[in-house]
Design a protein around this motif. Structure first.
Motif, short mmCIF file in Angstrom:
data_model
loop_
_atom_site.label_atom_id
_atom_site.label_comp_id
_atom_site.label_asym_id
_atom_site.label_seq_id
_atom_site.Cartn_x
_atom_site.Cartn_y
_atom_site.Cartn_z
N LEU A 175 0.83 -1.22 0.00
CA LEU A 175 0.00 0.00 0.00
C LEU A 175 0.86 1.26 0.00
O LEU A 175 0.39 2.33 -0.39
CB LEU A 175 -0.93 0.00 1.21
N GLY A 176 2.11 1.14 0.41
CA GLY A 176 2.99 2.30 0.43
C GLY A 176 3.90 2.41 -0.78
O GLY A 176 4.70 3.35 -0.87
N LEU A 177 3.78 1.48 -1.72
CA LEU A 177 4.63 1.50 -2.91
C LEU A 177 4.13 2.56 -3.89
O LEU A 177 2.95 2.60 -4.24
CB LEU A 177 4.62 0.12 -3.57
N ARG A 178 5.03 3.42 -4.36
CA ARG A 178 4.69 4.47 -5.31
C ARG A 178 5.72 4.49 -6.43
O ARG A 178 6.92 4.47 -6.18
CB ARG A 178 4.69 5.85 -4.64
N LEU A 179 5.25 4.56 -7.67
CA LEU A 179 6.10 4.77 -8.82
C LEU A 179 5.72 6.09 -9.46
O LEU A 179 4.54 6.43 -9.53
CB LEU A 179 5.92 3.64 -9.85
N THR A 180 6.71 6.84 -9.90
CA THR A 180 6.43 8.16 -10.47
C THR A 180 7.20 8.35 -11.78
O THR A 180 8.30 7.82 -11.96
CB THR A 180 6.81 9.29 -9.51
N THR A 181 6.59 9.10 -12.68
CA THR A 181 7.23 9.58 -13.91
C THR A 181 6.94 11.08 -13.98
O THR A 181 6.24 11.61 -13.10
CB THR A 181 6.67 8.86 -15.15
N PRO A 182 7.45 11.77 -14.99
CA PRO A 182 7.16 13.22 -15.05
C PRO A 182 5.68 13.58 -14.97
O PRO A 182 5.33 14.62 -14.43
CB PRO A 182 7.77 13.63 -16.40
N ARG A 183 4.80 12.74 -15.50
CA ARG A 183 3.37 13.06 -15.48
C ARG A 183 2.53 12.19 -14.57
O ARG A 183 1.40 12.57 -14.22
CB ARG A 183 2.79 12.92 -16.90
N LEU A 184 3.04 11.03 -14.18
CA LEU A 184 2.17 10.00 -13.61
C LEU A 184 2.60 9.55 -12.22
O LEU A 184 3.78 9.65 -11.86
CB LEU A 184 2.15 8.77 -14.52
N GLU A 185 1.63 9.04 -11.50
CA GLU A 185 1.89 8.27 -10.27
C GLU A 185 1.18 6.94 -10.41
O GLU A 185 0.02 6.88 -10.85
CB GLU A 185 1.38 9.01 -9.04
N LEU A 186 1.86 5.86 -10.03
CA LEU A 186 1.28 4.52 -10.07
C LEU A 186 1.29 3.96 -8.66
O LEU A 186 2.32 3.99 -7.98
CB LEU A 186 2.08 3.59 -10.98
N ARG A 187 0.14 3.44 -8.20
CA ARG A 187 0.04 2.87 -6.86
C ARG A 187 -1.15 1.93 -6.80
O ARG A 187 -2.04 1.96 -7.66
CB ARG A 187 -0.10 3.98 -5.82
N LEU A 188 -1.15 1.10 -5.77
CA LEU A 188 -2.33 0.26 -5.56
C LEU A 188 -3.55 1.16 -5.35
O LEU A 188 -3.48 2.13 -4.59
CB LEU A 188 -2.14 -0.63 -4.33
N PRO A 189 -4.65 0.85 -6.01
CA PRO A 189 -5.83 1.71 -5.84
C PRO A 189 -6.51 1.52 -4.51
O PRO A 189 -6.68 0.39 -4.03
CB PRO A 189 -6.74 1.28 -6.99
#
Length: 220
Positions: free
Chosen positions: A9-23
């Motif tokens: 639940l604390g895992l986060r991936l980021t790019t210049p425009r996006l964030e990816l995480r468990l919903p």
């Protein structure tokens, strides 16, 4: 707190425009709504399992069931990480990273979809680059694999940008008809050469055990 028992639940991936995480619940509902609106034209089918042929309400419900199922069946030997893709606070799609026997094989599989109104803006490249960063830099993968039907030009374009090489074909059925799937494979070396999207990872260390890894195993 729940995150103490389910650190993903604390895992986060980021790019210049996006964030990816468990919903969370609201984001999962937004994913379901997005699927109900449509993912592809009705005369095409980009998925091996034609779940998008379901009526909109059932299609939305299948998204929710799938997420609950994959969380409930997670083991370090067989896992499917389904991440909501978020742009400017809006859920725009789903990016998956999955593996079986990852600690031995060091091979992961990617899959994804975007809501139809969010397609054509390069989001697909960024979201896959994010999970490739997780696979290779975070988890120490040696290879990533994917696949696309021969008429799925958008998926193939993303794969080419990121350095995948074609790896043969499979013949299977979709909607009861024979179709050809192009297999794709990305080595760690090719990923490093084509690593052009800046991507960050947060909260991984506490999750490594869920992937069957220790701190040293997951280091780049």
């Amino acid at each position: 707190m729940l995150i103490d028992h389910w650190p993903l639940l604390g895992l986060r991936l980021t790019t210049p425009r996006l964030e990816l995480r468990l919903p969370g619940d609201e984001e999962l509902a937004a994913l379901a709504d997005l699927a109900a609106e449509g993912i592809h034209p009705p005369d095409r089918m980009p998925f091996l399992i034609p779940w998008t042929d379901l009526p909109p309400a059932e299609r939305a419900r299948s998204v929710v069931r799938h997420h609950w199922l994959r969380r409930g069946t997670w083991t370090p030997e067989d896992w499917v990480l389904n991440l909501a893709v978020i742009e400017d606070g809006r859920v725009v799609g789903l990016q998956t990273l999955a593996a079986r026997s990852f600690t031995e094989l060091r091979q992961a599989t990617t899959a994804s979809w975007l809501g139809v109104r969010h397609q054509g803006r390069g989001i697909g490249t960024e979201m896959r680059a994010a999970v490739l960063e997780l696979a290779f830099a975070g988890l120490g993968a040696r290879e990533a694999v994917s696949g696309a039907f021969t008429d799925n030009d958008a998926s193939m374009a993303v794969s080419r940008k990121l350095g995948y090489r074609e790896d043969g074909i499979d013949r299977t059925l979709s909607r009861g008809r024979p179709v050809t799937v192009r297999r794709l494979r990305l080595s760690r070396e090719d990923w490093a050469l084509r690593r052009s999207v800046a991507a960050g990872i947060e909260g991984l260390e506490s999750c490594l055990g869920m992937f069957g890894l220790g701190a040293v195993d997951g280091a780049e």
